[in-house]
Design an enzyme around this catalytic site. Structure first.
Site, PDB file in Angstrom:
ATOM      1  N   TYR A 160      32.298  16.426  -8.230  1.00  9.12           N
ATOM      2  CA  TYR A 160      31.983  17.779  -8.635  1.00  9.12           C
ATOM      3  C   TYR A 160      32.489  18.234  -9.764  1.00  9.12           C
ATOM      4  O   TYR A 160      33.124  17.797 -10.687  1.00  9.12           O
ATOM      5  CB  TYR A 160      32.907  18.428  -7.544  1.00  9.12           C
ATOM      6  CG  TYR A 160      33.272  19.983  -7.852  1.00  9.12           C
ATOM      7  CD1 TYR A 160      32.138  20.912  -7.676  1.00  9.12           C
ATOM      8  CD2 TYR A 160      34.077  20.735  -8.597  1.00  9.12           C
ATOM      9  CE1 TYR A 160      31.896  22.212  -7.930  1.00  9.12           C
ATOM     10  CE2 TYR A 160      33.923  22.081  -8.928  1.00  9.12           C
ATOM     11  CZ  TYR A 160      33.118  22.762  -8.666  1.00  9.12           C
ATOM     12  OH  TYR A 160      32.867  24.067  -9.091  1.00  9.12           O
ATOM     13  N   HIS A 212      38.816  21.304  -6.557  1.00  9.51           N
ATOM     14  CA  HIS A 212      38.055  21.266  -5.591  1.00  9.51           C
ATOM     15  C   HIS A 212      38.396  20.506  -4.427  1.00  9.51           C
ATOM     16  O   HIS A 212      37.630  19.816  -3.820  1.00  9.51           O
ATOM     17  CB  HIS A 212      36.593  20.744  -6.104  1.00  9.51           C
ATOM     18  CG  HIS A 212      35.566  21.442  -5.469  1.00  9.51           C
ATOM     19  ND1 HIS A 212      34.774  21.090  -4.435  1.00  9.51           N
ATOM     20  CD2 HIS A 212      34.940  22.707  -5.937  1.00  9.51           C
ATOM     21  CE1 HIS A 212      33.697  22.088  -4.319  1.00  9.51           C
ATOM     22  NE2 HIS A 212      33.769  22.817  -5.138  1.00  9.51           N
TER      23      HIS A 212
HETATM   24  O1  KDG Z   1      28.855  26.877  -2.894  1.00  5.48           O
HETATM   25  C1  KDG Z   1      30.027  25.987  -3.289  1.00  5.48           C
HETATM   26  C2  KDG Z   1      30.276  26.305  -4.979  1.00  5.48           C
HETATM   27  O2  KDG Z   1      30.193  27.914  -4.986  1.00  5.48           O
HETATM   28  C3  KDG Z   1      31.562  25.827  -5.111  1.00  5.48           C
HETATM   29  O3  KDG Z   1      31.597  24.546  -4.942  1.00  5.48           O
HETATM   30  C4  KDG Z   1      31.851  26.184  -6.880  1.00  5.48           C
HETATM   31  O4  KDG Z   1      34.139  25.597  -6.525  1.00  5.48           O
HETATM   32  C5  KDG Z   1      33.141  26.271  -7.353  1.00  5.48           C
HETATM   33  C6  KDG Z   1      33.691  27.159  -8.157  1.00  5.48           C
HETATM   34  O5  KDG Z   1      34.834  27.243  -8.554  1.00  5.48           O
HETATM   35  O6  KDG Z   1      32.855  27.595  -8.908  1.00  5.48           O
HETATM   36 MG    MG Z   2      35.949  26.293  -7.064  1.00  7.06          MG
END
Ligand code: KDG
Ligand code: MG
Length: 402
Positions: A160, A212
């Site tokens: 992520y 995350h």
């Molecule tokens: O749809 C999910 C995202 O908006 C998310 O994973 C993004 O964690 C996120 C963030 O802090 O922008």
């Molecule tokens: Mg986030």
């Protein structure tokens, strides 16, 4: 004034799906609300079209609180992301109508300005620490005072928040897998990354980081403790928060400020977190937590507990949710920061807006209502795409939190 019609407009500028609710009235004034919910867009559309919108026809759009309660208490099935995203869209559209009818921006109806601008944080990421820090310098040069720092962890190909290993690879069509998550590897490299960020970027820049949901509570406690010398603005989503008691454990071990809540939908999801002061920032957005009305209810509970708002504002939330954050942010005392990831150019063209972002601060503008519109001809150029978040897996293949 009466509501005469309501419809959902689906568009995917830049490949991200936005759902926009338009509510029409017998006086020709219309309001817009964001109903986007990444990966479950069509469930929201169906809920609005089949269940909610018919019940709005004939109502007085000025009765925002009553309509909110009707859709929340009145339906028996409370809370949940689909339901609360629908309520959010209706709520934003009604605030937009009220502002237009009274010829004043929504922030004026919420109590007026209580700050000069709403601080927004930018994203700096990279496949190496050097690339991430180079991007952080660039973000600061472009005006950001607060930057989220994410870097690929050595030994993990895809994860992520950082550019992917193969740029063509995407989540369109069906969910894909990010294999090989290792909290051990992540914990080994992340404190060093943020220490170097502090060293290079200086003391005046706010540093943020998003775990995350990957860590267990005790791992999160360890990371928070390891980051104390960095003086983080926040450590976000260190562990999932379905069990709010998890944050008691983290809190026992660290003074690093904690943020959580982008997946929350109501104040009840965060009630213990707020009232026990287990977090410092609540991340709920107007788009996913019942609109401007929902966000205000959360802010009111948070204020006496020294918890401040730090709204989610990733690019899968439309510029209408950014507008809502700007109006609430400029007028709510315990609003601290909004995520200000820059939308694609196409998103600004499809949803033109009065809000501006410059020198690190979001301004709602002075246009009546929320100051947003939708260009339906432009919107029609970008049809819906099936799109999902990836599945994260551990090194042994176990499914893990995304
Ligand atoms: O749809 C999910 C995202 O908006 C998310 O994973 C993004 O964690 C996120 C963030 O802090 O922008
Ligand atoms: Mg986030």
């Amino acid at each position: 004034m009466r509501i005469t019609g309501a419809r959902v407009i689906v568009t995917a500028p830049g490949g991200l799906n936005f759902l926009t609710l338009r509510i029409d009235t017998d006086e020709g004034i219309y309001g817009l609300g964001d109903a986007s919910l990444f990966g479950r867009e069509m469930a929201v559309k169906a809920c609005l079209e089949d269940h909610i919108l018919p019940s709005l026809i004939g109502l007085d759009p000025a009765r925002i609180e009553d309509t909110w309660q009707m859709l929340y208490r009145g339906v028996y099935w409370r809370r949940g992301p689909i339901n609360m995203t629908c309520i959010a869209a209706v709520d934003m559209a009604l605030w937009d109508i009220k502002g237009k009818a009274l010829n004043t921006p929504v922030w004026n109806l919420l109590g007026g300005r209580c700050r000069e601008g709403v601080m927004g944080y930018g994203h700096a990421s990279g496949r190496s620490a050097a690339e991430t820090l180079e991007n952080a310098h660039a973000a600061i040069e472009s005006g950001y005072r607060a930057v989220r720092i994410q870097s690929r962890v050595p030994g993990i190909e895809d994860m992520y928040g950082v550019p992917r290993s193969a740029p063509g690879r995407d989540s369109i069509g069906s969910p894909w897998t990010e294999p090989g998550w290792s909290s051990a590897k992540y914990l080994a490299s992340t404190p060093g990354l943020l220490e170097e960020a502090r060293r290079q970027l200086g003391d005046d820049i706010h540093l943020l980081h998003d775990s995350h949901h990957r860590l267990t509570p005790i791992e999160a406690g360890w990371l928070g403790k390891a980051l104390e010398g960095v003086r983080m603005f926040w450590l976000e989503d260190a562990t999932p928060a379905e069990n709010q008691a998890s944050f008691r454990l983290i809190r026992q071990h660290t003074t690093t400020p904690l943020a959580v809540g982008e997946v929350f939908n109501t104040v009840y999801d965060a009630l213990a977190l707020i009232t026990e002061q287990l977090i410092d920032y609540i991340r709920t957005s107007a788009g996913h937590a019942g609109g401007i009305t929902g966000l205000r209810k959360i802010a009111a509970v948070a204020e006496p507990h020294n918890v401040r708002l730090g709204c989610h504002g990733a690019i899968d939330l439309s510029p209408i949710t950014v507008a809502a954050a700007a109006h609430v942010g400029i007028s709510t005392h315990n609003f601290a920061v909004v995520e200000a990831q820059q939308h694609f150019t196409e998103s600004h063209e499809v949803i033109p807006h009065a809000w501006t972002f410059a020198d690190g601060y979001l301004q709602p503008g002075d246009a009546p209502g929320l100051g947003v519109d939708i260009d339906e001809a432009e919107a029609a150029r970008y049809p819906y795409v099936h799109r999902y978040a990836p599945y994260a897996r551990l090194e042994d293949g176990t499914l893990w939190n995304y």
